[in-house]
Design a protein around this motif. Structure first.
Motif, mmCIF file in Angstrom:
data_model
loop_
_atom_site.group_PDB
_atom_site.id
_atom_site.type_symbol
_atom_site.label_atom_id
_atom_site.label_comp_id
_atom_site.label_asym_id
_atom_site.label_seq_id
_atom_site.Cartn_x
_atom_site.Cartn_y
_atom_site.Cartn_z
ATOM 1 N N UNK A 175 8.338 4.461 -1.775
ATOM 2 C CA UNK A 175 7.754 4.973 -0.532
ATOM 3 C C UNK A 175 8.407 6.306 -0.194
ATOM 4 N N UNK A 176 7.600 7.312 0.073
ATOM 5 C CA UNK A 176 8.107 8.665 0.314
ATOM 6 C C UNK A 176 7.704 9.142 1.711
ATOM 7 N N UNK A 177 8.724 9.362 2.601
ATOM 8 C CA UNK A 177 10.140 9.022 2.471
ATOM 9 C C UNK A 177 10.357 7.556 2.855
ATOM 10 N N UNK A 178 11.466 6.937 2.406
ATOM 11 C CA UNK A 178 11.675 5.504 2.643
ATOM 12 C C UNK A 178 12.290 5.191 4.004
ATOM 13 N N UNK A 179 11.848 5.888 5.036
ATOM 14 C CA UNK A 179 12.303 5.597 6.402
ATOM 15 C C UNK A 179 11.654 4.293 6.874
ATOM 16 N N UNK A 180 12.317 3.552 7.754
ATOM 17 C CA UNK A 180 11.768 2.245 8.140
ATOM 18 C C UNK A 180 10.323 2.284 8.624
ATOM 19 N N UNK A 181 9.988 3.231 9.511
ATOM 20 C CA UNK A 181 8.616 3.232 10.011
ATOM 21 C C UNK A 181 7.618 3.617 8.925
ATOM 22 N N UNK A 182 8.069 4.378 7.919
ATOM 23 C CA UNK A 182 7.168 4.730 6.834
ATOM 24 C C UNK A 182 6.983 3.558 5.865
ATOM 25 N N UNK A 183 8.010 2.728 5.714
ATOM 26 C CA UNK A 183 7.861 1.495 4.933
ATOM 27 C C UNK A 183 6.853 0.581 5.620
ATOM 28 N N UNK A 184 6.904 0.529 6.950
ATOM 29 C CA UNK A 184 5.914 -0.262 7.691
ATOM 30 C C UNK A 184 4.512 0.268 7.443
ATOM 31 N N UNK A 185 4.358 1.598 7.439
ATOM 32 C CA UNK A 185 3.053 2.185 7.129
ATOM 33 C C UNK A 185 2.583 1.754 5.740
ATOM 34 N N UNK A 186 3.501 1.788 4.772
ATOM 35 C CA UNK A 186 3.161 1.420 3.400
ATOM 36 C C UNK A 186 2.725 -0.036 3.306
ATOM 37 N N UNK A 187 3.396 -0.913 4.040
ATOM 38 C CA UNK A 187 3.031 -2.327 4.031
ATOM 39 C C UNK A 187 1.641 -2.543 4.631
ATOM 40 N N UNK A 188 1.343 -1.819 5.700
ATOM 41 C CA UNK A 188 0.019 -1.940 6.308
ATOM 42 C C UNK A 188 -1.068 -1.448 5.350
ATOM 43 N N UNK A 189 -0.803 -0.310 4.697
ATOM 44 C CA UNK A 189 -1.764 0.214 3.721
ATOM 45 C C UNK A 189 -1.945 -0.765 2.564
ATOM 46 N N UNK A 190 -0.838 -1.331 2.099
ATOM 47 C CA UNK A 190 -0.911 -2.296 1.009
ATOM 48 C C UNK A 190 -1.695 -3.531 1.422
ATOM 49 N N UNK A 191 -1.509 -3.992 2.656
ATOM 50 C CA UNK A 191 -2.237 -5.169 3.126
ATOM 51 C C UNK A 191 -3.740 -4.925 3.130
ATOM 52 N N UNK A 192 -4.172 -3.766 3.591
ATOM 53 C CA UNK A 192 -5.599 -3.458 3.601
ATOM 54 C C UNK A 192 -6.150 -3.343 2.182
ATOM 55 N N UNK A 193 -5.376 -2.713 1.303
ATOM 56 C CA UNK A 193 -5.819 -2.584 -0.086
ATOM 57 C C UNK A 193 -5.923 -3.951 -0.752
ATOM 58 N N UNK A 246 15.552 6.311 14.197
ATOM 59 C CA UNK A 246 16.065 5.097 13.558
ATOM 60 C C UNK A 246 16.271 5.267 12.063
ATOM 61 N N UNK A 247 15.738 6.349 11.497
ATOM 62 C CA UNK A 247 15.804 6.550 10.044
ATOM 63 C C UNK A 247 17.066 7.289 9.604
#
Length: 472
Positions: free
Chosen positions: A285-303, A355-356
């Motif tokens: 995940x780029x960048x691997x900041x906590x809120x961006x990891x959350x974004x990645x998880x949401x995108x992954x869930x929809x995919x 927080x990152x």
């Protein structure tokens, strides 16, 4: 929309601009009698009006309040507030009001691409672009559309055929889209924003929650934000649609989460009570900041809700590059990292950004838009090495720092000119030590000093580059 006979239908389009002009053109092309009303009457509006009038569209500049006689439907730009006199007159006359999203939804053909939709106070654009990257990695014809500058009307009516669309939707757009029914949708988070438009936090949340109405496969919510799950519970969805959570911790069944630095899926796997599927490393995940990891998880869930295989999730996240001014690393000068998150225009976004990193010299300030800063400062105080404040409402942040972080050194720059950013970066560099991060996360809008948050971020990056020779 096959049920509508557009030929001769009298449609009023409210507002010129990125949504109003395409809507007027499309409706005129369908044979409707189109009148555009617009509050402004400047040189740009007159040029736009001339182009539309050449197509047979009637344009009334400087007159956005009164309802044109005979109007049967209004199509509005999303930013027009519901209490506008035009809309009050429409309600009294029994005239429907659609947004451009509603128009695009109703104009889809019988073989139209399904929509994977995303909303939330922060992170929408990043998540939608991550989702599009994942879908592309899966070999699907897709586009990131909606509130990110690509017209949904173009996507729906253009020559290009898509398998699926990744759609960003704002609360404004959702307010004016009563018929939208997505394949799957996500609400990333909820925090007070645009309350002057919606009237209350309850109304704002209700408009965000419209994205779940009629979902077919998955309603994706943030486990760390119970308000998003509450919206799922209130939604009227299709039979068999599932609630899918995402969390930065280990996931429960029907959730995606993080285990030992790995993004894992316990929602779209067989025997999810016992099994989990690895999707990607946090480092993907780029960048691997906590809120961006959350974004990645949401995108992954929809995919995953759309049937995308795990390998494509990993490949799509690795390929993704964030837009400028979103936790963007600018430079390392003298052992200090300089990070531009000018897009953090409210306290919720700034909290995620702060927080990152640790420790931080925080560059903040601008137009507060009615926000208060006590909660933000209280949560972030332990991370702060110092703070440099600029902009019209910097006193509000200074006072919150005095109350909740009195030991943190604060530089209050009594300037709102664009050159203040260069001075702010120099002051931040003076406060910072090797290993620190100088973070532009203003928690405020930019218009007191800059045209937009992009220009503010560019000024920060330019100032860092000016600083670099001095410190190297």
């Amino acid at each position: 929309m096959t049920a509508v006979t557009w030929t001769g239908k009298r449609v009023t389009v409210a507002g010129l601009g990125v949504s109003g002009i395409p809507a007027a053109r499309v409706l005129r092309g369908l044979g409707a009698h189109v009148t555009v009303v617009n509050d402004g009457d400047d040189e740009r509006s007159r040029a736009q009006a001339a182009e539309l009038e050449a197509l047979g569209v009637t344009v009334r500049l400087g007159d956005g309040a009164s309802l044109p006689e005979g109007t049967e439907l209004i199509v509005t730009a999303p930013g027009w507030k519901p209490d506008k006199p035009l809309f009050l007159a429409a309600a009294k006359a029994g005239v429907e009001i659609w947004g451009d999203v509603e128009l695009a939804w109703r104009l889809r053909g019988p073989d139209a691409a399904p929509w994977l939709a995303v909303t939330g106070t922060n992170g929408k654009t990043t998540t939608v672009r991550m989702l599009a990257s994942i879908l592309e990695a899966a070999g699907l014809r897709t586009a990131a559309v909606g509130n990110i500058g690509v017209s949904l009307l173009d996507a729906v009516l253009g020559d290009e055929k898509y398998d699926v669309l990744a759609v960003e939707l704002s609360s404004y757009q959702l307010h004016w889209a009563p018929s939208l029914r997505a394949h799957s949708a996500a609400v990333l988070n909820l925090a007070p924003d645009h309350l002057d438009w919606h009237g209350s936090m309850q109304a704002y949340a209700a408009d965000k929650g419209r994205i779940y109405e009629g979902n077919q496969v998955a309603c994706v919510y943030n486990v760390q934000d119970p308000a998003t799950e509450a919206l799922v519970r209130e939604a009227d969805v299709q039979e068999g649609c599932r609630a899918i959570g995402f969390t930065l911790g280990p996931p429960a069944p029907s959730q995606l989460g993080v285990v030992d630095g790995i993004l894992v899926d316990r929602a779209f796997v067989e025997n999810r009570q016992k099994n989990a599927q690895e999707l990607a490393d946090v480092s993907d995940v780029n960048p691997p900041a906590p809120h961006n990891i959350a974004n990645a998880l949401a995108a992954a869930a929809l995919a995953r809700a759309y049937g995308v295989e795990p390998a494509a999730v990993c490949d799509g996240l690795r390929a993704f590059r964030p837009d400028a001014h979103r936790i963007e690393h600018v430079a390392d000068v003298g052992g200090v990292d300089y990070v531009d998150d000018s897009k953090a225009t409210n306290t919720h976004a700034a909290e995620a950004s702060l927080a990152a990193y640790d420790p931080i010299v925080w560059v903040a300030g601008g137009l507060a838009k009615g926000a208060t800063f006590d909660e933000l400062v209280e949560k972030s105080a332990k991370r702060l090495r110092g703070a440099v404040l600029i902009g019209a409402d910097r006193a509000l942040i200074r006072e919150a720092l005095a109350r909740h972080a009195p030991e943190v050194p604060v530089v209050d720059l009594d300037r709102t000119d664009t050159g203040a950013m260069s001075a702010a970066v120099r002051e931040a560099a003076r406060l910072a030590r090797p290993g620190d991060t100088v973070l532009l996360a203003p928690a405020c809008a930019s218009m007191d000093m800059f045209t937009n948050y992009n220009k503010r971020g560019e000024a920060f990056a330019d100032a860092v580059r000016e600083l670099a020779p001095e410190r190297d």
